[in-house]
Design a protein around this motif. Structure first.
Motif, PDB file in Angstrom:
ATOM      1  N   SER A 161       0.191   4.930  -7.059  1.00  0.00           N
ATOM      2  CA  SER A 161      -0.362   4.631  -8.385  1.00  0.00           C
ATOM      3  C   SER A 161      -1.741   5.262  -8.542  1.00  0.00           C
ATOM      4  O   SER A 161      -2.077   5.781  -9.613  1.00  0.00           O
ATOM      5  CB  SER A 161      -0.412   3.121  -8.627  1.00  0.00           C
ATOM      6  N   ARG A 162      -2.530   5.265  -7.469  1.00  0.00           N
ATOM      7  CA  ARG A 162      -3.833   5.931  -7.515  1.00  0.00           C
ATOM      8  C   ARG A 162      -3.648   7.436  -7.697  1.00  0.00           C
ATOM      9  O   ARG A 162      -4.334   8.073  -8.518  1.00  0.00           O
ATOM     10  CB  ARG A 162      -4.599   5.637  -6.216  1.00  0.00           C
ATOM     11  N   ASP A 166       3.283   1.435  -3.488  1.00  0.00           N
ATOM     12  CA  ASP A 166       2.698   1.229  -4.810  1.00  0.00           C
ATOM     13  C   ASP A 166       1.235   1.618  -4.964  1.00  0.00           C
ATOM     14  O   ASP A 166       0.885   2.325  -5.912  1.00  0.00           O
ATOM     15  CB  ASP A 166       2.836  -0.251  -5.201  1.00  0.00           C
ATOM     16  N   ILE A 167       0.390   1.125  -4.104  1.00  0.00           N
ATOM     17  CA  ILE A 167      -1.038   1.280  -4.345  1.00  0.00           C
ATOM     18  C   ILE A 167      -1.479   2.735  -4.183  1.00  0.00           C
ATOM     19  O   ILE A 167      -2.190   3.289  -5.023  1.00  0.00           O
ATOM     20  CB  ILE A 167      -1.865   0.350  -3.438  1.00  0.00           C
ATOM     21  N   THR A 208      -5.545   2.823   0.746  1.00  0.00           N
ATOM     22  CA  THR A 208      -6.136   3.090  -0.561  1.00  0.00           C
ATOM     23  C   THR A 208      -6.932   1.874  -1.014  1.00  0.00           C
ATOM     24  O   THR A 208      -6.379   0.777  -1.124  1.00  0.00           O
ATOM     25  CB  THR A 208      -5.047   3.391  -1.603  1.00  0.00           C
ATOM     26  N   HIS A 231      -8.561  -6.350  -6.324  1.00  0.00           N
ATOM     27  CA  HIS A 231      -8.029  -6.855  -5.051  1.00  0.00           C
ATOM     28  C   HIS A 231      -8.073  -8.385  -5.068  1.00  0.00           C
ATOM     29  O   HIS A 231      -9.141  -8.982  -5.188  1.00  0.00           O
ATOM     30  CB  HIS A 231      -8.881  -6.314  -3.895  1.00  0.00           C
ATOM     31  N   GLN A 287       0.833  -1.195   0.000  1.00  0.00           N
ATOM     32  CA  GLN A 287       0.000   0.000   0.000  1.00  0.00           C
ATOM     33  C   GLN A 287       0.877   1.258   0.000  1.00  0.00           C
ATOM     34  O   GLN A 287       0.591   2.223  -0.722  1.00  0.00           O
ATOM     35  CB  GLN A 287      -0.902  -0.012   1.245  1.00  0.00           C
ATOM     36  N   ASN A 297      -5.052   0.174 -10.481  1.00  0.00           N
ATOM     37  CA  ASN A 297      -4.144  -0.688  -9.713  1.00  0.00           C
ATOM     38  C   ASN A 297      -4.821  -1.960  -9.237  1.00  0.00           C
ATOM     39  O   ASN A 297      -6.050  -2.079  -9.234  1.00  0.00           O
ATOM     40  CB  ASN A 297      -3.516   0.076  -8.536  1.00  0.00           C
ATOM     41  N   CYS A 298      -3.974  -2.899  -8.848  1.00  0.00           N
ATOM     42  CA  CYS A 298      -4.417  -4.208  -8.359  1.00  0.00           C
ATOM     43  C   CYS A 298      -3.596  -4.552  -7.124  1.00  0.00           C
ATOM     44  O   CYS A 298      -2.371  -4.695  -7.211  1.00  0.00           O
ATOM     45  CB  CYS A 298      -4.216  -5.255  -9.451  1.00  0.00           C
ATOM     46  N   TRP A 299      -4.255  -4.678  -5.989  1.00  0.00           N
ATOM     47  CA  TRP A 299      -3.581  -5.004  -4.738  1.00  0.00           C
ATOM     48  C   TRP A 299      -3.562  -6.514  -4.551  1.00  0.00           C
ATOM     49  O   TRP A 299      -4.614  -7.164  -4.514  1.00  0.00           O
ATOM     50  CB  TRP A 299      -4.310  -4.348  -3.569  1.00  0.00           C
ATOM     51  N   PRO A 306      -8.128  -0.458  -3.582  1.00  0.00           N
ATOM     52  CA  PRO A 306      -7.629  -0.687  -4.943  1.00  0.00           C
ATOM     53  C   PRO A 306      -8.758  -0.893  -5.943  1.00  0.00           C
ATOM     54  O   PRO A 306      -9.905  -1.163  -5.571  1.00  0.00           O
ATOM     55  CB  PRO A 306      -6.815  -1.975  -4.788  1.00  0.00           C
TER      56      PRO A 306
END
Length: 238
Positions: free
Chosen positions: A188-189, A184-185, A217, A222, A181, A195-197, A219
């Protein structure tokens, strides 16, 4: 519902360490090997918490070279010898860190439909080992050595955007896949990516060896495994 179907992306960009490579198992396993030789019973979650604190400090070096320094800092709290040679051993052990059980097969399946891009805060020497362990699935790879920075710095992502644009694409063509999170997450948002968690610690409390985000965040996608992402993509491409 996610804003875009999985089949609409041309690229999947990936965090590597922690998403595809089992960073926590590798780190704890190496520390437990040292602990066993010195008669110490090592608590894995405690070791990850100490690592997290030691890793994210102003004096931190590039990963994984920084593990030699980190070891010397956390060894006393773990009851381990404060020996520089053991720090070097911990760092060098990264070369043998293994993928998660589902990573290799999932990446091979996803490679049939997408161009895969590695985005890792690891140095190039370590990524070379990870890439080989994963079966060399990547169309392109960006390491901290290549970018001169680390996620979540937006500059890291902008270098990937520039690469995709040079191939005639845009950030809208990229699905960013990651477990962190913090790294990256969230960023990226903020940068307008889908995005894909991959929630690798879905069955364990806390953030383990990864710094906790200031804000969670939600995603776009998920999953709790790479296999589940590959399955979902296969359905859409069937």
């Amino acid at each position: 519902m996610p804003a875009k179907p999985l089949r609409s992306f041309r690229y999947l960009s990936f965090d590597v360490v922690g998403t595809l490579i089992d960073f926590e198992a590798g780190l704890v396993g190496s520390l437990r090997s040292i602990a066993a030789e010195h008669g110490v019973d090592l608590d894995g979650e405690a070791a990850l918490a100490l690592y997290r604190t030691a890793r994210y400090t102003p004096e931190a070096l590039s990963f994984p070279d920084d593990l030699a320094r980190v070891y010397l800092e956390i060894a006393p709290d773990l009851g381990l010898p404060v020996d520089p040679a053991l720090g070097v051993r911990l760092r060098d052990g990264v070369a043998a860190w293994a993928p998660f059980a589902d990573s290799v097969a999932a990446m091979a399946r996803l490679k049939q439909h997408y161009r895969l891009i590695a985005m890792t805060n690891a140095q190039r020497w370590a990524f070379a080992h990870f890439d080989a362990a994963l079966g060399h699935p990547f169309h392109a790879a960006f390491t901290t050595d290549d970018t001169g920075t680390e996620k979540p710095d937006p500059a890291f992502f902008h270098q990937v955007f520039a690469f995709v644009e040079a191939e005639g694409g845009s950030r809208d063509d990229i699905l960013h896949v990651a477990q962190s999170q913090y790294h990256d997450i969230g960023i990226s948002r903020a940068l307008g990516m889908t995005n894909c968690w991959i929630e690798r610690r879905h069955d364990v409390a806390g953030y383990g060896g990864t710094i906790a985000p200031a804000d969670f965040t939600t995603p776009d996608y998920h999953f709790t495994s790479m296999a589940a992402l590959a399955d979902a993509a296969a359905v859409e491409f069937a």
